[in-house]
Scaffold this active site. Sequence first.
Site, PDB file in Angstrom:
ATOM      1  N   SER A   3       0.841  -1.204   0.000  1.00 14.50           N
ATOM      2  CA  SER A   3       0.000   0.000   0.000  1.00 14.50           C
ATOM      3  C   SER A   3       0.870   1.246   0.000  1.00 14.50           C
ATOM      4  O   SER A   3       0.615   2.201  -0.734  1.00 14.50           O
ATOM      5  CB  SER A   3      -0.923   0.003   1.217  1.00 14.50           C
ATOM      6  N   GLU A   4       1.907   1.264   0.858  1.00 19.25           N
ATOM      7  CA  GLU A   4       2.843   2.382   0.886  1.00 19.25           C
ATOM      8  C   GLU A   4       4.253   1.911   1.201  1.00 19.25           C
ATOM      9  O   GLU A   4       4.437   0.892   1.888  1.00 19.25           O
ATOM     10  CB  GLU A   4       2.449   3.435   1.930  1.00 19.25           C
ATOM     11  N   THR A   5       5.212   2.650   0.683  1.00 17.36           N
ATOM     12  CA  THR A   5       6.626   2.488   1.013  1.00 17.36           C
ATOM     13  C   THR A   5       7.142   3.844   1.462  1.00 17.36           C
ATOM     14  O   THR A   5       6.848   4.863   0.825  1.00 17.36           O
ATOM     15  CB  THR A   5       7.424   1.997  -0.204  1.00 17.36           C
TER      16      THR A   5
END
Length: 306
Positions: A50-52
């Site tokens: 979903s996010e880095t």
Amino acid sequence: MTLSPIGDRFYTADVFTTQAFGGNPLAVFPQASGLSEERMQAIARELNLSETVFVLPPETPQGTRRLRIFTPGGEIPFAGHPTVGTGYVLAKIGEISLTGDDTHLIFEEGVGPVPVTVRSRAGQPIASELTVAQLPVVEPWQGDRAAMARAIGLTVADLAVPGWEPATASCGLPFTVIPLRDLAALNRARLQIGPWEETFGSTAAPQLYLVTGLTGDRPLTVRMFAPALGIAEDPATGSAAAALGGYLVQGRSFPDGEPSWAIAQGAAIQRPSELTVTVRIAQGKITEVRVGGSSVLVSEGVMYRA
């Protein structure tokens, strides 16, 4: 072929859970100064979480670190689970020293400085909580309910929740909040890309945040669809939980204090998550919103370039 490391080590953690392989997975590059924006985006697409998060030195005297947050589809100015999870990861790997049971950090993000408190027990971080940089802005949703229902594979009757109307809400990242009448409707919901594109694709709040339990059931149970960000369905969404805090309070009669809600998310995609949102109310106005939860470290690795 000779390989050379870029971006140094990265770590993954599951956020808003006490169990590995639950919650929302997150990748953190704790020393990302050598990475270009293009490389950051490529890495985020490669990892496909979903996010880095890419951690950089602060640009202000009060800042602890600067964070750049990427989804597979692009950079975003603020997100809850990356902020909460990065605080936990940096403390867990020793990048940030604990100062007691509560360690206070300031993360510089696209929305501004975001305070984060890392909670520890017996010298080990176990949870963290952010305070939003931007107080929630909540506005009525002006669209067609039938079109909204089609976009999530439901009927207009599924959207009938006494006392609660669809709205847009944001603490830096905007969401369309969609109240649903019961858990059965929430479980039946399926994003319909064509109708979603027609109704939400060009709006300021294309992220859809479905909520049930508003009429008294606890905890609140939610789902979040964000195809514009490259996220089919998110296991846990801290920025949406923060915006929901504003939605729950705005226009309603609350005494001064700090009402708090438990939020369950992710069960529909086998990533059960638990979040809390707390709203501070003073003289009838929202003065602070906090979102928190537990995290667990899962893995570490190195990204290479040929």
